[in-house]
Scaffold this motif. Structure first.
Motif, PDB file in Angstrom:
ATOM      1  N   GLU A 148      39.789  34.991  51.045  1.00 24.99           N
ATOM      2  CA  GLU A 148      39.747  35.781  52.231  1.00 24.99           C
ATOM      3  C   GLU A 148      41.150  35.591  53.141  1.00 24.99           C
ATOM      4  N   GLU A 149      41.612  34.668  52.960  1.00 26.39           N
ATOM      5  CA  GLU A 149      42.926  34.196  53.557  1.00 26.39           C
ATOM      6  C   GLU A 149      44.362  34.588  52.859  1.00 26.39           C
ATOM      7  N   LEU A 150      44.281  34.787  51.560  1.00 20.92           N
ATOM      8  CA  LEU A 150      45.369  35.009  50.784  1.00 20.92           C
ATOM      9  C   LEU A 150      45.390  36.541  50.108  1.00 20.92           C
ATOM     10  N   PRO A 151      46.568  37.178  49.905  1.00 16.44           N
ATOM     11  CA  PRO A 151      46.325  38.467  49.310  1.00 16.44           C
ATOM     12  C   PRO A 151      45.953  38.379  47.821  1.00 16.44           C
ATOM     13  N   PRO A 152      45.512  39.292  47.154  1.00 19.83           N
ATOM     14  CA  PRO A 152      45.246  39.114  45.698  1.00 19.83           C
ATOM     15  C   PRO A 152      46.215  38.583  44.816  1.00 19.83           C
ATOM     16  N   TYR A 153      47.316  39.214  45.095  1.00 21.10           N
ATOM     17  CA  TYR A 153      48.510  38.607  44.433  1.00 21.10           C
ATOM     18  C   TYR A 153      49.074  37.080  44.384  1.00 21.10           C
ATOM     19  N   ALA A 154      48.357  36.507  45.409  1.00 24.85           N
ATOM     20  CA  ALA A 154      49.279  35.047  45.701  1.00 24.85           C
ATOM     21  C   ALA A 154      48.846  34.012  44.757  1.00 24.85           C
ATOM     22  N   ALA A 155      47.806  34.131  43.825  1.00 26.54           N
ATOM     23  CA  ALA A 155      47.594  33.146  42.704  1.00 26.54           C
ATOM     24  C   ALA A 155      48.434  33.651  41.675  1.00 26.54           C
ATOM     25  N   PRO A 156      48.728  34.637  41.209  1.00 21.53           N
ATOM     26  CA  PRO A 156      49.564  34.902  40.005  1.00 21.53           C
ATOM     27  C   PRO A 156      50.897  34.854  40.201  1.00 21.53           C
ATOM     28  N   ILE A 157      51.434  34.795  41.408  1.00 20.26           N
ATOM     29  CA  ILE A 157      52.762  34.757  42.052  1.00 20.26           C
ATOM     30  C   ILE A 157      53.000  33.052  41.978  1.00 20.26           C
ATOM     31  N   ALA A 158      51.776  32.289  42.452  1.00 25.92           N
ATOM     32  CA  ALA A 158      51.978  30.883  42.535  1.00 25.92           C
ATOM     33  C   ALA A 158      52.258  30.391  41.239  1.00 25.92           C
ATOM     34  N   LEU A 159      51.450  30.850  40.371  1.00 24.72           N
ATOM     35  CA  LEU A 159      51.232  30.342  38.845  1.00 24.72           C
ATOM     36  C   LEU A 159      52.695  30.758  38.150  1.00 24.72           C
TER      37      LEU A 159
END
Length: 184
Positions: A148-159
């Motif tokens: 809810e807090e992060l945009p959907p593309y945050a996890a792939p960008i972090a990885l």
């Protein structure tokens, strides 16, 4: 203001980490260890920045850092960063000002302060509902709130950033730059 100083010290840790990433030397890692120690002497929550930074630096610079002499230097730099606690020992005791850090001139009093035993170690709030819950429950709720807090593309960008920082993508910045090649 305690939070402004905490932010400054966390920024100093990040700067040291970036400088270490640019040129992975024992001296720059030592500057980072000093910054981590200094930040921890100010605010215990700095461990949430310092521990991942230290782990990443040790993994990224393992060929230079994971040897006895560099590890001893890093430990010494981290302890030097914790040196503000020496002031507590020197100024604690019966002559300490009212409302200060308590009886820090004894080992027991010093550990009571450092471990925050008056407040409860790792209690980040003063309400029972926020602090007495199980750690696993709080961690689960935090994890659930990320979507809810992060945009959907945050996890792939972090990885992508993590993989890139270790050169696991093959598209790396500079190719063999980390392997001791030329340049300065």
């Amino acid at each position: 203001e305690v939070f402004a100083l905490n932010n400054l010290l966390c920024a100093a840790m990040l700067l040291a980490l970036l400088r270490f990433d640019a040129r992975r030397t024992v001296g720059r890692a030592g500057a980072g260890a000093f910054a981590v120690g200094l930040a921890l002497s100010n605010q215990h929550t700095a461990v949430f920045f310092g521990a991942p930074f230290a782990l990443w630096a040790l993994l990224a610079g393992r060929t230079a850092l994971l040897r006895p002499a560099p590890l001893l230097l890093l430990a010494a730099a981290g302890l030097a960063g914790l040196s503000p606690y020496l002031y507590l020992v020197a100024r604690g005791g019966e002559s300490a000002a009212w409302g200060s850090w308590g009886e820090t001139s004894t080992v027991r009093g010093f550990l009571t302060h450092v471990l925050r035993l008056e407040y409860g170690t790792f209690r980040l709030a003063n309400t029972p509902a926020a602090t007495d819950a199980e750690f696993g429950l709080r961690l689960r709720r935090f994890s659930e709130s990320l979507s809810e807090e992060l945009p959907p593309y945050a996890a792939p960008i972090a990885l992508l950033g993590l993989f890139s920082s270790f050169g696991w993508l093959g598209t790396g910045r500079g190719g063999g730059r980390r392997g001791g090649g030329g340049g300065g």
